[in-house]
Scaffold this motif. Sequence first.
Motif, PDB file in Angstrom:
ATOM      1  N   SER A  79       0.838  -1.187   0.000  1.00  0.00           N
ATOM      2  CA  SER A  79       0.000   0.000   0.000  1.00  0.00           C
ATOM      3  C   SER A  79       0.879   1.245   0.000  1.00  0.00           C
ATOM      4  O   SER A  79       2.114   1.159   0.040  1.00  0.00           O
ATOM      5  CB  SER A  79      -0.908   0.001   1.229  1.00  0.00           C
ATOM      6  N   LYS A  80       0.250   2.406  -0.046  1.00  0.00           N
ATOM      7  CA  LYS A  80       1.000   3.644   0.050  1.00  0.00           C
ATOM      8  C   LYS A  80       1.615   3.752   1.439  1.00  0.00           C
ATOM      9  O   LYS A  80       1.059   3.267   2.418  1.00  0.00           O
ATOM     10  CB  LYS A  80       0.092   4.841  -0.200  1.00  0.00           C
ATOM     11  N   LYS A  81       2.757   4.410   1.499  1.00  0.00           N
ATOM     12  CA  LYS A  81       3.448   4.536   2.772  1.00  0.00           C
ATOM     13  C   LYS A  81       2.721   5.530   3.673  1.00  0.00           C
ATOM     14  O   LYS A  81       2.353   6.619   3.248  1.00  0.00           O
ATOM     15  CB  LYS A  81       4.885   5.001   2.566  1.00  0.00           C
ATOM     16  N   ILE A  82       2.526   5.108   4.916  1.00  0.00           N
ATOM     17  CA  ILE A  82       1.927   5.963   5.931  1.00  0.00           C
ATOM     18  C   ILE A  82       3.070   6.505   6.774  1.00  0.00           C
ATOM     19  O   ILE A  82       3.878   5.740   7.309  1.00  0.00           O
ATOM     20  CB  ILE A  82       0.942   5.177   6.807  1.00  0.00           C
ATOM     21  N   ILE A  83       3.167   7.818   6.878  1.00  0.00           N
ATOM     22  CA  ILE A  83       4.251   8.444   7.631  1.00  0.00           C
ATOM     23  C   ILE A  83       3.690   8.980   8.935  1.00  0.00           C
ATOM     24  O   ILE A  83       2.682   9.686   8.955  1.00  0.00           O
ATOM     25  CB  ILE A  83       4.911   9.563   6.814  1.00  0.00           C
ATOM     26  N   VAL A  84       4.365   8.647  10.031  1.00  0.00           N
ATOM     27  CA  VAL A  84       3.955   9.065  11.365  1.00  0.00           C
ATOM     28  C   VAL A  84       5.018   9.999  11.917  1.00  0.00           C
ATOM     29  O   VAL A  84       6.196   9.642  11.973  1.00  0.00           O
ATOM     30  CB  VAL A  84       3.782   7.842  12.292  1.00  0.00           C
ATOM     31  N   HIS A  85       4.614  11.206  12.296  1.00  0.00           N
ATOM     32  CA  HIS A  85       5.516  12.177  12.921  1.00  0.00           C
ATOM     33  C   HIS A  85       5.188  12.249  14.401  1.00  0.00           C
ATOM     34  O   HIS A  85       4.024  12.354  14.777  1.00  0.00           O
ATOM     35  CB  HIS A  85       5.337  13.572  12.313  1.00  0.00           C
ATOM     36  N   LYS A  86       6.213  12.219  15.217  1.00  0.00           N
ATOM     37  CA  LYS A  86       6.015  12.371  16.648  1.00  0.00           C
ATOM     38  C   LYS A  86       6.997  13.437  17.133  1.00  0.00           C
ATOM     39  O   LYS A  86       8.191  13.356  16.855  1.00  0.00           O
ATOM     40  CB  LYS A  86       6.277  11.047  17.358  1.00  0.00           C
ATOM     41  N   THR A  93      12.832  16.671  20.665  1.00  0.00           N
ATOM     42  CA  THR A  93      12.830  15.299  20.173  1.00  0.00           C
ATOM     43  C   THR A  93      11.848  15.193  19.026  1.00  0.00           C
ATOM     44  O   THR A  93      10.686  15.567  19.162  1.00  0.00           O
ATOM     45  CB  THR A  93      12.404  14.325  21.291  1.00  0.00           C
ATOM     46  N   ARG A  94      12.328  14.702  17.901  1.00  0.00           N
ATOM     47  CA  ARG A  94      11.468  14.494  16.735  1.00  0.00           C
ATOM     48  C   ARG A  94      11.695  13.078  16.220  1.00  0.00           C
ATOM     49  O   ARG A  94      12.818  12.605  16.184  1.00  0.00           O
ATOM     50  CB  ARG A  94      11.776  15.510  15.645  1.00  0.00           C
ATOM     51  N   LEU A  95      10.609  12.446  15.779  1.00  0.00           N
ATOM     52  CA  LEU A  95      10.701  11.082  15.298  1.00  0.00           C
ATOM     53  C   LEU A  95       9.823  10.958  14.051  1.00  0.00           C
ATOM     54  O   LEU A  95       8.682  11.403  14.049  1.00  0.00           O
ATOM     55  CB  LEU A  95      10.221  10.108  16.379  1.00  0.00           C
ATOM     56  N   LYS A  96      10.367  10.389  13.010  1.00  0.00           N
ATOM     57  CA  LYS A  96       9.619  10.182  11.772  1.00  0.00           C
ATOM     58  C   LYS A  96       9.725   8.708  11.412  1.00  0.00           C
ATOM     59  O   LYS A  96      10.825   8.185  11.236  1.00  0.00           O
ATOM     60  CB  LYS A  96      10.196  11.039  10.654  1.00  0.00           C
ATOM     61  N   LYS A  97       8.578   8.046  11.310  1.00  0.00           N
ATOM     62  CA  LYS A  97       8.539   6.632  10.960  1.00  0.00           C
ATOM     63  C   LYS A  97       7.607   6.436   9.779  1.00  0.00           C
ATOM     64  O   LYS A  97       6.634   7.156   9.614  1.00  0.00           O
ATOM     65  CB  LYS A  97       8.030   5.782  12.134  1.00  0.00           C
ATOM     66  N   GLY A  98       7.917   5.427   8.971  1.00  0.00           N
ATOM     67  CA  GLY A  98       7.074   5.077   7.843  1.00  0.00           C
ATOM     68  C   GLY A  98       6.636   3.626   7.949  1.00  0.00           C
ATOM     69  O   GLY A  98       7.317   2.796   8.540  1.00  0.00           O
TER      70      GLY A  98
END
Length: 120
Positions: A79-86, A93-98
């Motif tokens: 599927s299309k990538k879902i990107i989660v920013h925290k 503190t920054r976190l980016k996950k796909g």
Amino acid sequence: MNTYAIIDTGGKQLRVEPGRFYDVCYFTSLNINPKILDSTTKILIHRVLLIRHSSIINIGHPWVKNAIVKGRILHPCSSKKIIVHKMRSKKKTRLKKGYRQSLIRFVVDSICLDGKEVNE
């Protein structure tokens, strides 16, 4: 009107028509890795909730008896990538996950009711 069926697969309900393809998360009947499946794998879906043919509607309770949706697997896909920013404020503190969901693309060949194929 068109002939269609509503099936239950992968925890979701899909409205399927013969000759069209659909993407689903997984099949409950196939307990193997979706990457191993090839394009010649035929599938039968027995969890049919509703069948509509012209003006006749068959509703199951919970599933329609003697109803089968026949199809075949085309290929595994994603599927299309879902990107989660925290981000935590004041902590710098920054976190980016796909995340990408593994899907299986299948095509519906026919809808059968009581051993007979339901046609247009």
